[in-house]
Write an enzyme that holds these catalytic residues in place. Structure first.
Site, PDB file in Angstrom:
ATOM      1  N   ASP A 241     -11.164   7.021  11.879  1.00 19.61           N
ATOM      2  CA  ASP A 241     -10.495   6.748  10.782  1.00 19.61           C
ATOM      3  C   ASP A 241     -11.001   5.380  10.123  1.00 19.61           C
ATOM      4  O   ASP A 241     -10.469   5.066   9.295  1.00 19.61           O
ATOM      5  CB  ASP A 241      -9.353   7.139  10.496  1.00 19.61           C
TER       6      ASP A 241
ATOM      7  N   LYS B   7     -13.777   3.038   7.906  1.00 19.82           N
ATOM      8  CA  LYS B   7     -14.275   3.272   7.194  1.00 19.82           C
ATOM      9  C   LYS B   7     -13.805   1.328   6.804  1.00 19.82           C
ATOM     10  O   LYS B   7     -12.685   0.993   7.063  1.00 19.82           O
ATOM     11  CB  LYS B   7     -13.410   3.937   6.110  1.00 19.82           C
TER      12      LYS B   7
ATOM     13  N   THR C  86       0.915   9.133   1.761  1.00 20.24           N
ATOM     14  CA  THR C  86       0.814  10.937   1.168  1.00 20.24           C
ATOM     15  C   THR C  86       2.779   9.976   1.584  1.00 20.24           C
ATOM     16  O   THR C  86       3.153  11.379   0.294  1.00 20.24           O
ATOM     17  CB  THR C  86      -0.349  11.505   2.097  1.00 20.24           C
TER      18      THR C  86
ATOM     19  N   GLY D  29       4.238   7.645   3.155  1.00 27.22           N
ATOM     20  CA  GLY D  29       5.138   6.364   2.836  1.00 27.22           C
ATOM     21  C   GLY D  29       4.169   5.609   1.930  1.00 27.22           C
ATOM     22  O   GLY D  29       3.451   5.051   1.245  1.00 27.22           O
TER      23      GLY D  29
ATOM     24  N   GLY E 213       0.910  -1.351  -0.459  1.00 24.97           N
ATOM     25  CA  GLY E 213      -0.094  -0.263  -0.162  1.00 24.97           C
ATOM     26  C   GLY E 213       0.760   1.237   0.367  1.00 24.97           C
ATOM     27  O   GLY E 213       2.144   0.918   0.057  1.00 24.97           O
ATOM     28  N   THR E 214       0.113   2.693  -0.659  1.00 29.70           N
ATOM     29  CA  THR E 214       1.009   3.614  -0.512  1.00 29.70           C
ATOM     30  C   THR E 214       0.265   5.090   0.013  1.00 29.70           C
ATOM     31  O   THR E 214      -1.449   4.972   0.279  1.00 29.70           O
ATOM     32  CB  THR E 214       1.716   3.979  -1.871  1.00 29.70           C
TER      33      THR E 214
ATOM     34  N   ASN F 242      -9.465   0.940   5.543  1.00 23.74           N
ATOM     35  CA  ASN F 242      -8.848   0.287   7.601  1.00 23.74           C
ATOM     36  C   ASN F 242      -9.960  -0.691   8.533  1.00 23.74           C
ATOM     37  O   ASN F 242      -9.229  -1.054   8.672  1.00 23.74           O
ATOM     38  CB  ASN F 242      -9.200   1.694   7.848  1.00 23.74           C
TER      39      ASN F 242
ATOM     40  N   ASP G 161      -4.140   1.749  10.552  1.00 20.38           N
ATOM     41  CA  ASP G 161      -3.968   3.116  10.148  1.00 20.38           C
ATOM     42  C   ASP G 161      -4.259   3.621  11.152  1.00 20.38           C
ATOM     43  O   ASP G 161      -5.510   4.596  11.277  1.00 20.38           O
ATOM     44  CB  ASP G 161      -4.408   3.474   8.599  1.00 20.38           C
TER      45      ASP G 161
ATOM     46  N   THR H  68     -12.628  10.903   6.651  1.00 16.84           N
ATOM     47  CA  THR H  68     -13.043  10.611   5.497  1.00 16.84           C
ATOM     48  C   THR H  68     -14.139  11.181   5.382  1.00 16.84           C
ATOM     49  O   THR H  68     -15.606  10.775   6.130  1.00 16.84           O
ATOM     50  CB  THR H  68     -12.882   9.525   5.000  1.00 16.84           C
TER      51      THR H  68
END
Length: 329
Positions: free
Chosen positions: A142, A144, A29, A31, A26-27, A147, A160, A177
């Site tokens: 967060d 959702k 902002t 890292g 995964g990527t 995550n 996360d 989000t």
């Protein structure tokens, strides 16, 4: 390694040289997360690598520090295990257990929507995790489907914790989000753990219906719908208990929102939709998962998207003074 134990894996003693790095899982902002195999044991882990220069430039120092301090403190079978942290002049490194099943988001998109039984299973494990986080004054902020990871057996692991925060009373940071934001975050009224119960209402709706209750092509349209608070119910939504729970979680007045009353999380657990759920069985991870991820071997990455292999190691180092906030990382 996908954890199969109900308890927390102990903090491990590693060095970067112990690992062979392979696929990007995964990527973000500032890292990326890379699959790492311990050379000695052949065990698989997820290595989160964050550029110090980017963290400073994007003013994310506090969020990153929060993530580490919170994950060290948390002990819950439905939260991803942080095992080791390290830094050099370019990067911060965090080693997590490898949760190999991929995101719940992917399974939800493939299915279109979940059955009542499937939605109930994931909701019970998430409620169990939120109850634990709130008991130690942590607001997650967060929630959702992206995550929520599935482990080897199909149990949930919340990942996360970049937006998570220890909150005694209220906090004011705008984060999260758009579709999942509680009205009090949008209105900058100050918020607390009540925002996680609102997000749970949004998540249950999305799992059972296939899309979130407040949706628009741009964030401001989403915010307007959240503040208007009108929830549309498709004719296919015929489970009155699930509907009632969602309505009680999506209450604007957080002092009357389920989960925020005198008994806190216990009120959510006692709701009729969860009737028949034995919460001791939940925390022991003994409920039967509805989806068991397909895996060929322990380091299989088929449940994650493919990412281009960029040369992330070219990041610039930062000076000693800039590194000061990370000296204990």
């Amino acid at each position: 390694m996908a954890s199969t134990s109900a308890g927390r894996t102990k903090h491990r003693d590693f060095s970067l040289g112990d690992f062979e790095l392979s696929t990007t899982l995964g990527t973000g902002t500032f890292g990326r997360v890379i699959l790492a195999k311990e050379k000695k044991t052949g065990e698989y882990f997820a290595l989160k690598i964050m550029s110090v220069a980017d963290i400073i430039r994007l003013k994310q120092v506090e969020h990153v520090q929060n993530e580490k301090s919170i994950l060290i403190k948390v002990d819950n079978p439905f939260v991803v295990n942080l095992l080791w942290t390290y830094h050099d002049s370019k990067f911060l490194y965090m080693i997590f257990e490898y949760v190999c099943g991929g995101e719940l988001f992917t399974y939800l998109r493939t299915a279109g929507k979940f059955s009542n039984t499937t939605g109930l299973f994931y909701s019970a494990e998430i409620v169990s995790a939120l109850a634990h986080l709130h008991s130690v004054n942590i607001v997650y902020r967060d929630l959702k489907p992206e995550n929520l990871l599935l482990d080897l057996d199909g149990h949930v692991k919340i990942t996360d914790f970049g937006f998570a925060k220890e909150v005694q009373d209220k906090t004011w940071t705008l984060c999260g989000t758009p579709e999942y934001l509680a009205p009090e975050i949008i209105q900058s009224k100050g918020h607390n753990k009540a925002v996680d119960w609102w997000a749970l209402g949004v998540l249950i709706y999305e799992m059972l219906i296939g899309y979130p209750p407040f949706y628009d092509d741009n964030p401001f349209g989403i915010y307007e719908k959240i503040l208007a608070g009108k929830v549309e119910w498709p004719k296919t939504m015929d489970n009155s208990h699930a509907k009632d729970l969602i309505k009680k979680l999506l209450v604007h007045d957080r002092t009357r929102r389920l989960g925020c009353l005198k008994n806190g999380a216990e009120d959510v657990k006692a709701h009729k939709w969860f009737r028949g759920i034995d919460w001791e069985v939940v925390i022991q991870r003994k409920l039967q998962p509805p989806i068991v991820p397909k895996m060929r071997h322990a380091g299989d990455t088929r449940n994650f998207d493919e990412y281009p292999d960029e040369d992330w190691q070219t990041a610039l180092p930062v000076s000693g003074k800039q590194l000061e906030p990370f000296k204990d990382f």
